[in-house]
Structure formats: C-alpha cells, structure tokens
Design a protein around this motif. Sequence first.
Motif, PDB file in Angstrom:
ATOM      1  N   GLN A  57      -2.338  13.677  -1.169  1.00  0.00           N
ATOM      2  CA  GLN A  57      -2.848  11.777  -0.961  1.00  0.00           C
ATOM      3  C   GLN A  57      -3.412  10.710  -0.119  1.00  0.00           C
ATOM      4  OE1 GLN A  57       1.455  10.073  -0.704  1.00  0.00           O
ATOM      5  NE2 GLN A  57       0.639   7.866  -1.577  1.00  0.00           N
ATOM      6  N   SER A  58      -4.031  10.534  -0.844  1.00  0.00           N
ATOM      7  CA  SER A  58      -4.835   9.562   0.325  1.00  0.00           C
ATOM      8  C   SER A  58      -4.750   8.830   0.559  1.00  0.00           C
ATOM      9  CB  SER A  58      -5.937   9.227  -1.844  1.00  0.00           C
ATOM     10  OG  SER A  58      -7.035   9.726  -1.746  1.00  0.00           O
ATOM     11  N   THR A  59      -5.135   7.843   1.744  1.00  0.00           N
ATOM     12  CA  THR A  59      -5.540   7.390   2.603  1.00  0.00           C
ATOM     13  C   THR A  59      -4.292   6.074   1.908  1.00  0.00           C
ATOM     14  OG1 THR A  59      -7.401   8.298   4.082  1.00  0.00           O
ATOM     15  CG2 THR A  59      -5.876   6.000   3.770  1.00  0.00           C
ATOM     16  N   ILE A  60      -2.904   6.131   2.689  1.00  0.00           N
ATOM     17  CA  ILE A  60      -1.797   5.305   2.534  1.00  0.00           C
ATOM     18  C   ILE A  60      -1.792   3.943   3.185  1.00  0.00           C
ATOM     19  CG2 ILE A  60       0.574   4.322   2.698  1.00  0.00           C
ATOM     20  CD1 ILE A  60       1.009   7.424   2.213  1.00  0.00           C
ATOM     21  N   GLN A  61      -2.881   2.428   3.263  1.00  0.00           N
ATOM     22  CA  GLN A  61      -3.144   1.495   3.555  1.00  0.00           C
ATOM     23  C   GLN A  61      -1.791   0.911   3.676  1.00  0.00           C
ATOM     24  OE1 GLN A  61      -5.923   1.539   5.695  1.00  0.00           O
ATOM     25  NE2 GLN A  61      -7.159   2.546   3.904  1.00  0.00           N
ATOM     26  N   THR A  62      -1.659  -0.123   4.944  1.00  0.00           N
ATOM     27  CA  THR A  62      -0.932  -1.245   5.258  1.00  0.00           C
ATOM     28  C   THR A  62      -0.352  -2.380   3.969  1.00  0.00           C
ATOM     29  OG1 THR A  62      -1.596  -1.132   7.341  1.00  0.00           O
ATOM     30  CG2 THR A  62       0.094  -3.130   6.195  1.00  0.00           C
ATOM     31  N   GLU A  63       1.159  -1.870   3.710  1.00  0.00           N
ATOM     32  CA  GLU A  63       1.814  -2.676   2.325  1.00  0.00           C
ATOM     33  C   GLU A  63       1.396  -2.225   0.977  1.00  0.00           C
ATOM     34  OE1 GLU A  63      -0.170  -7.124   3.190  1.00  0.00           O
ATOM     35  OE2 GLU A  63       1.339  -7.283   4.564  1.00  0.00           O
ATOM     36  N   GLN A  64       0.547  -0.970   0.781  1.00  0.00           N
ATOM     37  CA  GLN A  64       0.880  -0.418  -0.198  1.00  0.00           C
ATOM     38  C   GLN A  64       2.377   0.225  -0.595  1.00  0.00           C
ATOM     39  OE1 GLN A  64      -3.230   2.029  -0.192  1.00  0.00           O
ATOM     40  NE2 GLN A  64      -4.130   0.403  -0.422  1.00  0.00           N
ATOM     41  N   ALA A  65       2.385   0.164  -1.773  1.00  0.00           N
ATOM     42  CA  ALA A  65       3.520   1.143  -2.372  1.00  0.00           C
ATOM     43  C   ALA A  65       3.371   2.324  -2.732  1.00  0.00           C
ATOM     44  CB  ALA A  65       3.537   0.266  -3.841  1.00  0.00           C
ATOM     45  N   ASN A  66       1.805   2.410  -2.572  1.00  0.00           N
ATOM     46  CA  ASN A  66       1.964   3.990  -2.419  1.00  0.00           C
ATOM     47  C   ASN A  66       2.519   4.355  -1.817  1.00  0.00           C
ATOM     48  OD1 ASN A  66       0.399   4.008  -0.794  1.00  0.00           O
ATOM     49  ND2 ASN A  66      -1.244   4.419  -2.178  1.00  0.00           N
TER      50      ASN A  66
END
Length: 273
Positions: A57-66
């Motif tokens: 999984q690519s980078t999960i940033q703040t507040e992202q639903a992913n």
Amino acid sequence: MFVTEKLNIISTLIERQGFSEKLQKMLGQHYVNLEATLLRAKVLREFSTSRVQYIAQSTIQTEQANLGFLFAPFILANLNQSVIYHSPATAPVLSILGRYYQVGQIQNLKIDEVLSALNLYLDLAETSFSEADFFYFSLIKALCRSDVSQIFLITDLKLDIAQFAEVEKFFKVVIHYIETDPQDKIAEAAELNMRQLFFKNKDDQYIALCEKFSKLNAQLLQCYGIYSQGQAVQLVEDMFYAEHIYEKLSVYGEYIQTRLQHDEHNINANFLA
C-alpha cells in the motif's frame, strides 16, 4: 537495468515513471544479484506449498480514508490467509499500531519467523521513498519471494494495466490493482476511538466509518472470486463489530512486543557478560 528482457517490464508498470537512480542504487545494496533472485523465485514458485498474500500500500497520509486498508492484513488473516503487508511508516500508521507494540523497533525481527508463528507480518518501510520508488521496491520484494502467490497493489498511482498480464504470466503470480482516492477524507488517526472502531457498540460516526472501511476492504475479498460485493462488505463489517480484527491485532502486537523484550534482554545480558 536487467539483462533478461522480460524483467524490464517491471519498470514500466507506472505510467511514464521507471526506476530512479536512487532506487537502482538501493536495490544493488539490498540484493547481491537481483536478477538471479527474481528468476530463482519464479522457478521455485511452481513448487512452493505456501501461498502468501502480499499487500503493498502506497503512503497513507493524515486524514485519508485509505487508512482503512491498514486492517486488510488482519481481515485476510482471519480468513486463514498468510499475509505480508508493506506500507511506509507514516504518522497515521504509527498512531494506530503504536498503541499495541513498539513499532519503531521491529527492524531486527525476521519476516519468515513471524510469518511462521502468526501467518501475518507488517513490514513498515522508511518514509524517504518517493511514491514510485516505494511501489517498485515493494513489488520487487514480493516477486523475490517464491511463496507469494497473490499481490495486492493499493495505490493512487496510475498503472499501465496492459503490462500486468505480462508480469503475471512470467512470474506465475496474480496481481490485483486497487486504486485509491487521496481526496477521500476521514478524521485523523490520532483521534480514532479504537473501542468504537473494533467493538459492537458504535455511535453514528463509527457506524459510518466502519461501513466505509468495510466497503474499501471488500475489494480485496472480491478479488478471490468467491464473494459478491454485498457478501464481501457484510463479512468485513461483521469483523469490525465482532472484535475479530481487534483480537488479531492484539495477538500480533503482544507477540511482537514479547519478541522485542526478549531480544532486548538477550542484548543486555550479552553486554553485561
């Protein structure tokens, strides 16, 4: 980069982005002979009795639903799949997992030992990678394992689907591309209430959040071809309500933390000796 022409297809999977110089240098440091490792894994894959599911999984940033996909390895593990999950160790990821074990200290643990004990391993990468470099590095790590039978690529990068069939055929793996939307937002991970997220009693906010996370993760279950969308969503949602994800995460965290403390004790004992 590769002498074997078929291997060069790997570097064409992201539209208009190949291997960077930084990635090529790092691969050279990580593998003594990358081409030989890839080809050996390809040959041995036919004879492997293990079937590992590899999630990148690519980078999960703040507040992202992913962020919801962070629970995918626990969901698949609950369905008796052996899973490796690979994603950058960003703040939202550390905020969730850091409640269960000392995430930053697991670099000395061997993947195969943990996988053998739990059928589950979370491989958190450094965050200095570009999105493309992480994608390629993660895919190569998966292809270098002869026990990996399916690869789930969860990313907002635009991939060249036409090339996937060639990679699948050559390496004898199944690759699933699950495209994410970086604009799909939720509350910050630091503010998530784990008891409402994982247990039965939820308010309206967490009912909606679990529904969103269930729909996201249902995409992985549908890749197996045995669940309809409705069945997949319901199955995942049940896990969020019946504490199954919480139990799997807790057991994983307890195991890792025990291993870390044991290793630290041995290091201190050897030092004092």
